[in-house]
Design a protein around this motif. Structure first.
Motif, PDB file in Angstrom:
ATOM      1  N   VAL A  83      40.460  33.769  53.557  1.00  0.00           N
ATOM      2  CA  VAL A  83      39.074  33.455  53.249  1.00  0.00           C
ATOM      3  C   VAL A  83      38.711  32.221  54.078  1.00  0.00           C
ATOM      4  CG1 VAL A  83      39.073  34.503  50.940  1.00  0.00           C
ATOM      5  CG2 VAL A  83      39.755  32.104  51.200  1.00  0.00           C
ATOM      6  N   PHE A  84      37.428  31.924  54.149  1.00  0.00           N
ATOM      7  CA  PHE A  84      36.951  30.790  54.931  1.00  0.00           C
ATOM      8  C   PHE A  84      36.438  29.689  54.016  1.00  0.00           C
ATOM      9  CE2 PHE A  84      36.556  34.431  57.695  1.00  0.00           C
ATOM     10  CZ  PHE A  84      36.932  33.952  58.936  1.00  0.00           C
ATOM     11  N   ASP A  85      36.717  28.445  54.388  1.00  0.00           N
ATOM     12  CA  ASP A  85      36.139  27.325  53.658  1.00  0.00           C
ATOM     13  C   ASP A  85      34.768  27.003  54.258  1.00  0.00           C
ATOM     14  OD1 ASP A  85      36.512  25.733  55.964  1.00  0.00           O
ATOM     15  OD2 ASP A  85      38.226  24.657  55.122  1.00  0.00           O
ATOM     16  N   GLY A  86      34.119  25.979  53.741  1.00  0.00           N
ATOM     17  CA  GLY A  86      32.775  25.620  54.187  1.00  0.00           C
ATOM     18  C   GLY A  86      32.688  25.118  55.616  1.00  0.00           C
ATOM     19  N   GLY A 125      34.413  26.736  58.031  1.00  0.00           N
ATOM     20  CA  GLY A 125      34.786  27.887  58.857  1.00  0.00           C
ATOM     21  C   GLY A 125      36.281  28.012  59.099  1.00  0.00           C
ATOM     22  N   ASN A 126      37.080  27.210  58.404  1.00  0.00           N
ATOM     23  CA  ASN A 126      38.535  27.276  58.543  1.00  0.00           C
ATOM     24  C   ASN A 126      39.106  28.370  57.654  1.00  0.00           C
ATOM     25  OD1 ASN A 126      38.695  24.781  60.175  1.00  0.00           O
ATOM     26  ND2 ASN A 126      37.966  23.855  58.275  1.00  0.00           N
ATOM     27  N   LYS A 127      40.085  29.108  58.170  1.00  0.00           N
ATOM     28  CA  LYS A 127      40.737  30.158  57.392  1.00  0.00           C
ATOM     29  C   LYS A 127      41.838  29.566  56.529  1.00  0.00           C
ATOM     30  CE  LYS A 127      40.173  33.932  60.696  1.00  0.00           C
ATOM     31  NZ  LYS A 127      40.901  34.914  61.538  1.00  0.00           N
ATOM     32  N   VAL A 128      41.893  30.036  55.284  1.00  0.00           N
ATOM     33  CA  VAL A 128      42.987  29.698  54.377  1.00  0.00           C
ATOM     34  C   VAL A 128      43.403  30.987  53.682  1.00  0.00           C
ATOM     35  CG1 VAL A 128      42.179  27.329  53.999  1.00  0.00           C
ATOM     36  CG2 VAL A 128      41.491  29.120  52.413  1.00  0.00           C
ATOM     37  N   THR A 129      44.652  31.055  53.266  1.00  0.00           N
ATOM     38  CA  THR A 129      45.065  32.252  52.546  1.00  0.00           C
ATOM     39  C   THR A 129      44.562  32.172  51.106  1.00  0.00           C
ATOM     40  OG1 THR A 129      47.189  31.328  51.863  1.00  0.00           O
ATOM     41  CG2 THR A 129      47.148  32.603  53.938  1.00  0.00           C
ATOM     42  N   PHE A 130      44.200  33.314  50.572  1.00  0.00           N
ATOM     43  CA  PHE A 130      43.741  33.388  49.189  1.00  0.00           C
ATOM     44  C   PHE A 130      44.806  32.817  48.246  1.00  0.00           C
ATOM     45  CE2 PHE A 130      43.280  36.151  45.294  1.00  0.00           C
ATOM     46  CZ  PHE A 130      42.175  35.486  44.787  1.00  0.00           C
ATOM     47  N   GLY A 174      32.316  21.972  43.305  1.00  0.00           N
ATOM     48  CA  GLY A 174      33.689  22.416  43.500  1.00  0.00           C
ATOM     49  C   GLY A 174      33.895  23.229  44.762  1.00  0.00           C
ATOM     50  N   ALA A 175      35.106  23.736  44.912  1.00  0.00           N
ATOM     51  CA  ALA A 175      35.497  24.492  46.104  1.00  0.00           C
ATOM     52  C   ALA A 175      34.819  25.860  46.142  1.00  0.00           C
ATOM     53  CB  ALA A 175      37.005  24.662  46.140  1.00  0.00           C
ATOM     54  N   ILE A 176      34.286  26.198  47.313  1.00  0.00           N
ATOM     55  CA  ILE A 176      33.661  27.501  47.551  1.00  0.00           C
ATOM     56  C   ILE A 176      34.229  28.062  48.841  1.00  0.00           C
ATOM     57  CG2 ILE A 176      31.528  28.797  47.904  1.00  0.00           C
ATOM     58  CD1 ILE A 176      30.021  26.571  46.462  1.00  0.00           C
ATOM     59  N   TYR A 177      34.541  29.347  48.828  1.00  0.00           N
ATOM     60  CA  TYR A 177      35.091  30.044  49.993  1.00  0.00           C
ATOM     61  C   TYR A 177      34.291  31.308  50.247  1.00  0.00           C
ATOM     62  CZ  TYR A 177      38.927  26.835  49.337  1.00  0.00           C
ATOM     63  OH  TYR A 177      39.673  25.692  49.213  1.00  0.00           O
ATOM     64  N   ALA A 178      34.491  31.887  51.419  1.00  0.00           N
ATOM     65  CA  ALA A 178      33.764  33.100  51.810  1.00  0.00           C
ATOM     66  C   ALA A 178      34.734  34.188  52.260  1.00  0.00           C
ATOM     67  CB  ALA A 178      32.787  32.778  52.945  1.00  0.00           C
ATOM     68  N   ASP A 179      34.409  35.416  51.881  1.00  0.00           N
ATOM     69  CA  ASP A 179      35.141  36.618  52.299  1.00  0.00           C
ATOM     70  C   ASP A 179      34.119  37.563  52.930  1.00  0.00           C
ATOM     71  OD1 ASP A 179      36.838  38.816  52.591  1.00  0.00           O
ATOM     72  OD2 ASP A 179      36.716  39.383  50.480  1.00  0.00           O
ATOM     73  N   PRO A 180      33.679  37.261  54.159  1.00  0.00           N
ATOM     74  CA  PRO A 180      32.594  38.039  54.769  1.00  0.00           C
ATOM     75  C   PRO A 180      32.924  39.508  55.016  1.00  0.00           C
ATOM     76  CG  PRO A 180      33.558  36.529  56.370  1.00  0.00           C
ATOM     77  CD  PRO A 180      34.164  36.199  55.035  1.00  0.00           C
ATOM     78  N   THR A 181      34.184  39.852  55.155  1.00  0.00           N
ATOM     79  CA  THR A 181      34.539  41.257  55.381  1.00  0.00           C
ATOM     80  C   THR A 181      34.601  42.031  54.066  1.00  0.00           C
ATOM     81  OG1 THR A 181      36.925  40.901  55.149  1.00  0.00           O
ATOM     82  CG2 THR A 181      35.963  40.612  57.364  1.00  0.00           C
ATOM     83  N   ARG A 182      34.637  41.318  52.951  1.00  0.00           N
ATOM     84  CA  ARG A 182      34.770  41.877  51.609  1.00  0.00           C
ATOM     85  C   ARG A 182      36.103  42.604  51.421  1.00  0.00           C
ATOM     86  NH1 ARG A 182      31.235  45.602  49.857  1.00  0.00           N
ATOM     87  NH2 ARG A 182      31.031  46.451  51.930  1.00  0.00           N
ATOM     88  N   ALA A 183      37.060  42.362  52.298  1.00  0.00           N
ATOM     89  CA  ALA A 183      38.369  43.018  52.197  1.00  0.00           C
ATOM     90  C   ALA A 183      39.081  42.623  50.900  1.00  0.00           C
ATOM     91  CB  ALA A 183      39.228  42.670  53.403  1.00  0.00           C
ATOM     92  N   LEU A 184      38.994  41.358  50.533  1.00  0.00           N
ATOM     93  CA  LEU A 184      39.617  40.897  49.291  1.00  0.00           C
ATOM     94  C   LEU A 184      38.905  41.505  48.086  1.00  0.00           C
ATOM     95  CD1 LEU A 184      41.755  39.154  47.951  1.00  0.00           C
ATOM     96  CD2 LEU A 184      40.230  37.190  48.216  1.00  0.00           C
TER      97      LEU A 184
END
Length: 182
Positions: free
Chosen positions: A19-22, A24-29, A95-105
């Motif tokens: 997923v991406f943080d605010g 644009g960095n990738k982190v694992t779920f 708080g922390a917000i992340y993005a899953d733009p592909t909706r794969a998760l």
């Protein structure tokens, strides 16, 4: 309140998704709940009016109650990470917000894709942040509420069946062991 959980294999596979943080960095779920019990709320999209109200309610849970339970809250939206800052501004959620733009998760976790009940998102975000219109996420994607961690553990799952179906905040906090009464 649903007593459903995720099986270990499903959660182990989900933990590897990125997923991406605010910024644009990738982190694992999985890194989001590896060290601490975490309430993970999958919002529908970053301009969903129903989710906005839900997140505003989540923001009312006292930090001291979360700390006493060794728990944190994380949000994940299905839009582009570029919409995260606007979502902080719209909701007041710090708080922390992340993005899953592909909706794969979302797909892997079995979160439903439909438009049952409402489409009240136009004035909530689309008019206020028109440059993010195509970055907010798929409007038919529903979310869900999970209590995960620490490690590969799942204590609670609630998958939204319609656009206004998040579990009540007080029930979610109870599932997470957080002492909270609004």
């Amino acid at each position: 309140m649903q007593a459903e959980t995720l099986d270990r294999a499903t959660l182990e596979a989900a933990a590897k998704f990125e997923v991406f943080d605010g910024g644009g960095n990738k982190v694992t779920f999985g890194s989001l709940f590896a060290e601490q019990k975490t309430v993970v709320v999958f919002i529908r999209h970053f301009f969903c009016g129903s989710c906005k109200m839900y997140v505003e309610d989540l923001a009312q849970v006292p930090a001291a109650a979360l700390a006493a339970a060794g728990t944190r809250i994380v949000l994940i939206g299905c839009g582009d990470w570029a919409a995260i800052q606007a979502y902080h501004e719209m909701t007041g959620y710090a708080g922390a917000i992340y993005a899953d733009p592909t909706r794969a998760l979302y797909t892997h976790l079995g979160l439903v894709d439909n438009l049952k009940n409402t489409l009240n998102s136009i004035k909530t975000g689309y008019l206020a942040y028109p440059a993010l219109t195509f970055k907010a996420g798929k409007v038919s994607q529903n979310g869900g509420d999970f209590v995960l961690g620490p490690g590969v553990r799942c204590a609670f799952v609630h998958r939204m069946q319609n656009t206004e179906d998040h579990v009540e905040v007080v029930d979610l906090m109870k599932a997470a062991g957080v002492d909270y009464a609004p």
